[in-house]
Design a protein around this motif. Structure first.
Motif, PDB file in Angstrom:
ATOM      1  N   MET A 195     -24.700 -23.496 -40.629  1.00  0.00           N
ATOM      2  CA  MET A 195     -23.665 -22.465 -40.703  1.00  0.00           C
ATOM      3  C   MET A 195     -24.147 -21.150 -40.109  1.00  0.00           C
ATOM      4  SD  MET A 195     -21.909 -20.646 -44.032  1.00  0.00           S
ATOM      5  CE  MET A 195     -23.286 -19.534 -44.235  1.00  0.00           C
ATOM      6  N   VAL A 196     -25.418 -20.801 -40.357  1.00  0.00           N
ATOM      7  CA  VAL A 196     -25.929 -19.495 -39.941  1.00  0.00           C
ATOM      8  C   VAL A 196     -25.861 -19.341 -38.429  1.00  0.00           C
ATOM      9  CG1 VAL A 196     -27.923 -17.977 -39.941  1.00  0.00           C
ATOM     10  CG2 VAL A 196     -27.408 -19.344 -41.965  1.00  0.00           C
ATOM     11  N   VAL A 197     -26.388 -20.337 -37.696  1.00  0.00           N
ATOM     12  CA  VAL A 197     -26.398 -20.248 -36.232  1.00  0.00           C
ATOM     13  C   VAL A 197     -24.980 -20.209 -35.683  1.00  0.00           C
ATOM     14  CG1 VAL A 197     -27.112 -21.410 -34.118  1.00  0.00           C
ATOM     15  CG2 VAL A 197     -28.638 -21.397 -36.098  1.00  0.00           C
ATOM     16  N   ASP A 198     -24.100 -21.045 -36.224  1.00  0.00           N
ATOM     17  CA  ASP A 198     -22.716 -21.071 -35.749  1.00  0.00           C
ATOM     18  C   ASP A 198     -22.048 -19.717 -35.933  1.00  0.00           C
ATOM     19  OD1 ASP A 198     -23.154 -23.696 -35.199  1.00  0.00           O
ATOM     20  OD2 ASP A 198     -21.930 -24.494 -36.827  1.00  0.00           O
ATOM     21  N   LEU A 199     -22.196 -19.132 -37.121  1.00  0.00           N
ATOM     22  CA  LEU A 199     -21.549 -17.847 -37.397  1.00  0.00           C
ATOM     23  C   LEU A 199     -22.089 -16.740 -36.498  1.00  0.00           C
ATOM     24  CD1 LEU A 199     -20.995 -17.397 -41.247  1.00  0.00           C
ATOM     25  CD2 LEU A 199     -19.283 -17.522 -39.436  1.00  0.00           C
ATOM     26  N   LEU A 200     -23.395 -16.714 -36.295  1.00  0.00           N
ATOM     27  CA  LEU A 200     -23.975 -15.656 -35.477  1.00  0.00           C
ATOM     28  C   LEU A 200     -23.576 -15.804 -34.008  1.00  0.00           C
ATOM     29  CD1 LEU A 200     -27.530 -15.232 -37.036  1.00  0.00           C
ATOM     30  CD2 LEU A 200     -25.431 -13.950 -37.485  1.00  0.00           C
ATOM     31  N   LEU A 201     -23.487 -17.025 -33.507  1.00  0.00           N
ATOM     32  CA  LEU A 201     -23.030 -17.227 -32.132  1.00  0.00           C
ATOM     33  C   LEU A 201     -21.575 -16.797 -31.977  1.00  0.00           C
ATOM     34  CD1 LEU A 201     -24.615 -20.644 -31.085  1.00  0.00           C
ATOM     35  CD2 LEU A 201     -25.129 -18.378 -30.166  1.00  0.00           C
ATOM     36  N   ILE A 202     -20.740 -17.151 -32.938  1.00  0.00           N
ATOM     37  CA  ILE A 202     -19.331 -16.749 -32.878  1.00  0.00           C
ATOM     38  C   ILE A 202     -19.220 -15.229 -32.952  1.00  0.00           C
ATOM     39  CG2 ILE A 202     -17.127 -16.850 -34.100  1.00  0.00           C
ATOM     40  CD1 ILE A 202     -17.961 -19.708 -34.990  1.00  0.00           C
ATOM     41  N   ALA A 203     -19.999 -14.595 -33.829  1.00  0.00           N
ATOM     42  CA  ALA A 203     -19.976 -13.138 -33.932  1.00  0.00           C
ATOM     43  C   ALA A 203     -20.428 -12.492 -32.630  1.00  0.00           C
ATOM     44  CB  ALA A 203     -20.874 -12.686 -35.083  1.00  0.00           C
ATOM     45  N   LEU A 204     -21.430 -13.066 -31.975  1.00  0.00           N
ATOM     46  CA  LEU A 204     -21.897 -12.529 -30.701  1.00  0.00           C
ATOM     47  C   LEU A 204     -20.798 -12.636 -29.642  1.00  0.00           C
ATOM     48  CD1 LEU A 204     -24.319 -11.364 -29.154  1.00  0.00           C
ATOM     49  CD2 LEU A 204     -24.979 -13.712 -28.588  1.00  0.00           C
ATOM     50  N   ALA A 205     -20.087 -13.767 -29.620  1.00  0.00           N
ATOM     51  CA  ALA A 205     -18.993 -13.916 -28.662  1.00  0.00           C
ATOM     52  C   ALA A 205     -17.882 -12.909 -28.935  1.00  0.00           C
ATOM     53  CB  ALA A 205     -18.440 -15.343 -28.730  1.00  0.00           C
ATOM     54  N   ILE A 206     -17.609 -12.630 -30.205  1.00  0.00           N
ATOM     55  CA  ILE A 206     -16.560 -11.665 -30.548  1.00  0.00           C
ATOM     56  C   ILE A 206     -16.953 -10.262 -30.108  1.00  0.00           C
ATOM     57  CG2 ILE A 206     -15.378 -10.535 -32.467  1.00  0.00           C
ATOM     58  CD1 ILE A 206     -15.449 -13.201 -33.963  1.00  0.00           C
ATOM     59  N   THR A 207     -18.190  -9.850 -30.399  1.00  0.00           N
ATOM     60  CA  THR A 207     -18.594  -8.491 -30.071  1.00  0.00           C
ATOM     61  C   THR A 207     -18.706  -8.256 -28.574  1.00  0.00           C
ATOM     62  OG1 THR A 207     -20.091  -6.737 -30.789  1.00  0.00           O
ATOM     63  CG2 THR A 207     -21.110  -8.785 -30.035  1.00  0.00           C
ATOM     64  N   LEU A 208     -18.897  -9.336 -27.790  1.00  0.00           N
ATOM     65  CA  LEU A 208     -18.992  -9.203 -26.345  1.00  0.00           C
ATOM     66  C   LEU A 208     -17.660  -9.448 -25.644  1.00  0.00           C
ATOM     67  CD1 LEU A 208     -22.427 -10.966 -25.630  1.00  0.00           C
ATOM     68  CD2 LEU A 208     -21.937  -8.506 -25.809  1.00  0.00           C
ATOM     69  N   ASP A 209     -16.606  -9.726 -26.407  1.00  0.00           N
ATOM     70  CA  ASP A 209     -15.280  -9.907 -25.808  1.00  0.00           C
ATOM     71  C   ASP A 209     -14.864  -8.587 -25.160  1.00  0.00           C
ATOM     72  OD1 ASP A 209     -12.571 -10.243 -25.215  1.00  0.00           O
ATOM     73  OD2 ASP A 209     -12.270 -11.594 -26.895  1.00  0.00           O
ATOM     74  N   PRO A 210     -14.625  -8.565 -23.854  1.00  0.00           N
ATOM     75  CA  PRO A 210     -14.393  -7.276 -23.176  1.00  0.00           C
ATOM     76  C   PRO A 210     -13.046  -6.634 -23.486  1.00  0.00           C
ATOM     77  CG  PRO A 210     -14.197  -9.089 -21.613  1.00  0.00           C
ATOM     78  CD  PRO A 210     -14.694  -9.688 -22.901  1.00  0.00           C
ATOM     79  N   LEU A 211     -12.025  -7.413 -23.820  1.00  0.00           N
ATOM     80  CA  LEU A 211     -10.696  -6.833 -23.998  1.00  0.00           C
ATOM     81  C   LEU A 211     -10.631  -5.855 -25.175  1.00  0.00           C
ATOM     82  CD1 LEU A 211      -8.378  -9.867 -23.167  1.00  0.00           C
ATOM     83  CD2 LEU A 211      -9.197  -8.035 -21.673  1.00  0.00           C
ATOM     84  N   PRO A 212     -11.094  -6.230 -26.387  1.00  0.00           N
ATOM     85  CA  PRO A 212     -11.105  -5.233 -27.461  1.00  0.00           C
ATOM     86  C   PRO A 212     -11.983  -4.034 -27.149  1.00  0.00           C
ATOM     87  CG  PRO A 212     -11.404  -7.443 -28.350  1.00  0.00           C
ATOM     88  CD  PRO A 212     -11.541  -7.547 -26.864  1.00  0.00           C
ATOM     89  N   VAL A 213     -13.110  -4.269 -26.483  1.00  0.00           N
ATOM     90  CA  VAL A 213     -14.018  -3.161 -26.169  1.00  0.00           C
ATOM     91  C   VAL A 213     -13.348  -2.171 -25.222  1.00  0.00           C
ATOM     92  CG1 VAL A 213     -16.233  -2.527 -25.145  1.00  0.00           C
ATOM     93  CG2 VAL A 213     -16.068  -4.577 -26.562  1.00  0.00           C
ATOM     94  N   MET A 214     -12.656  -2.684 -24.187  1.00  0.00           N
ATOM     95  CA  MET A 214     -11.997  -1.789 -23.242  1.00  0.00           C
ATOM     96  C   MET A 214     -10.898  -0.985 -23.921  1.00  0.00           C
ATOM     97  SD  MET A 214     -11.860  -3.823 -19.593  1.00  0.00           S
ATOM     98  CE  MET A 214     -10.886  -5.199 -20.185  1.00  0.00           C
ATOM     99  N   ALA A 215     -10.140  -1.631 -24.819  1.00  0.00           N
ATOM    100  CA  ALA A 215      -9.108  -0.898 -25.555  1.00  0.00           C
ATOM    101  C   ALA A 215      -9.737   0.143 -26.474  1.00  0.00           C
ATOM    102  CB  ALA A 215      -8.243  -1.873 -26.351  1.00  0.00           C
ATOM    103  N   PHE A 216     -10.829  -0.216 -27.126  1.00  0.00           N
ATOM    104  CA  PHE A 216     -11.488   0.711 -28.039  1.00  0.00           C
ATOM    105  C   PHE A 216     -12.034   1.923 -27.296  1.00  0.00           C
ATOM    106  CE2 PHE A 216     -15.150   2.087 -30.670  1.00  0.00           C
ATOM    107  CZ  PHE A 216     -14.465   2.363 -31.846  1.00  0.00           C
ATOM    108  N   VAL A 217     -12.523   1.716 -26.084  1.00  0.00           N
ATOM    109  CA  VAL A 217     -13.018   2.840 -25.284  1.00  0.00           C
ATOM    110  C   VAL A 217     -11.895   3.832 -25.019  1.00  0.00           C
ATOM    111  CG1 VAL A 217     -13.844   3.472 -22.986  1.00  0.00           C
ATOM    112  CG2 VAL A 217     -14.960   1.635 -24.234  1.00  0.00           C
ATOM    113  N   LEU A 218     -10.709   3.334 -24.691  1.00  0.00           N
ATOM    114  CA  LEU A 218      -9.574   4.238 -24.484  1.00  0.00           C
ATOM    115  C   LEU A 218      -9.242   4.994 -25.760  1.00  0.00           C
ATOM    116  CD1 LEU A 218      -7.024   2.266 -22.280  1.00  0.00           C
ATOM    117  CD2 LEU A 218      -8.514   4.134 -21.605  1.00  0.00           C
ATOM    118  N   VAL A 219      -9.358   4.318 -26.903  1.00  0.00           N
ATOM    119  CA  VAL A 219      -9.032   4.958 -28.181  1.00  0.00           C
ATOM    120  C   VAL A 219     -10.012   6.093 -28.478  1.00  0.00           C
ATOM    121  CG1 VAL A 219      -8.955   4.608 -30.683  1.00  0.00           C
ATOM    122  CG2 VAL A 219      -7.869   2.954 -29.167  1.00  0.00           C
ATOM    123  N   VAL A 220     -11.315   5.814 -28.384  1.00  0.00           N
ATOM    124  CA  VAL A 220     -12.300   6.840 -28.753  1.00  0.00           C
ATOM    125  C   VAL A 220     -12.409   7.934 -27.698  1.00  0.00           C
ATOM    126  CG1 VAL A 220     -13.655   5.278 -30.183  1.00  0.00           C
ATOM    127  CG2 VAL A 220     -14.211   5.492 -27.758  1.00  0.00           C
TER     128      VAL A 220
END
Length: 243
Positions: A1-26
């Motif tokens: 479970m640990v490896v699966d969750l951390l890999l999924i979390a890494l993929a989420i944090t590197l997803d560019p679409l939320p990051v690009m939107a968040f940059v516009l917000v901040v």
């Protein structure tokens, strides 16, 4: 479970679409406050999904080979296959878009027509889409920023995380540490941008907007590769568990 969750979390944090939107917000007016609202909306989704899963499982993983365990593995397999299919489809669509873009570039390099006269010459240039989006974000409220965070969640990856949390055993303290690490890692990029705006507001806006421009040129490739890699991982793990 640990490896699966951390890999999924890494993929989420590197997803560019939320990051690009968040940059516009901040980077907008009152960006630090809107960014905090975005973060709260973002984290609330993770907490709500984890709480719902733990409520359904009672905080104990299902017995191996039991119907609930088999159903969870099948659900994870379907999510993995869907992510692979989505990545391949998006990659093909992106390839067709690049081909059309090269064709348009060749057309634009052809000799330009004579300047227009009369009413056509008086038409104002069309505003760029990014400028329009930036102005809408500037006018938006903190509540709208929180709602945007919910809409931009990579729900396919969040669903994959939910099927993994089914295996969590909350009788162990380490499990809570893993779940906390999942939430923090999945939000790591956004947290770093928010802290940057708070600590260095004078320079953060320009640098984050330049980062967003760079990410726009690489977003499609990152989404395609991330979807296929995580999809294949989940598919392989699920088949192994079902075998």
């Amino acid at each position: 479970m640990v490896v699966d969750l951390l890999l999924i979390a890494l993929a989420i944090t590197l997803d560019p679409l939320p990051v690009m939107a968040f940059v516009l917000v901040v980077a907008s007016d009152r960006g630090a406050r809107k960014g905090l609202a975005f973060m709260l909306g973002w984290l609330t989704c993770f907490v709500a999904v984890i709480a719902l899963v733990l409520l359904l499982t009672g905080g104990r993983p299902p017995e191996p080979r039991s119907p609930p365990s088999t159903f969870n593995l099948v659900a994870r397999l379907l999510i993995g296959v869907s992510l692979v299919a989505y990545g391949i489809h998006r990659g093909q669509r992106s390839g067709r878009g690049r081909t059309r873009g090269r064709s348009l570039t060749r057309v634009r390099r052809s000799p330009a027509p004579a300047p227009a006269h009369g009413p056509a010459a008086a038409l104002p240039p069309q505003p760029e889409r990014s400028s329009s989006l930036t102005s809408r974000v500037d006018r938006g409220s903190a509540g709208a920023a929180a709602g945007l965070a919910v809409l931009l969640q990579p729900w396919g990856l969040v669903a994959a995380g939910a099927t993994t949390v089914v295996e969590a055993d909350t009788s162990h303290a380490a499990t809570w540490l893993v779940l906390l690490s999942f939430c923090l890692l999945a939000s790591g990029t956004l947290l770093a941008a928010e802290l940057y705006v708070v600590l260095r507001p004078a320079v953060a806006r320009a640098r984050l907007l330049r980062l967003r421009t760079w990410m726009q040129d690489h977003a499609e490739r990152a989404i395609v590769v991330g979807s296929i890699v995580i999809g294949l991982w989940l598919t392989g793990r699920s088949i192994y568990g079902l075998a």
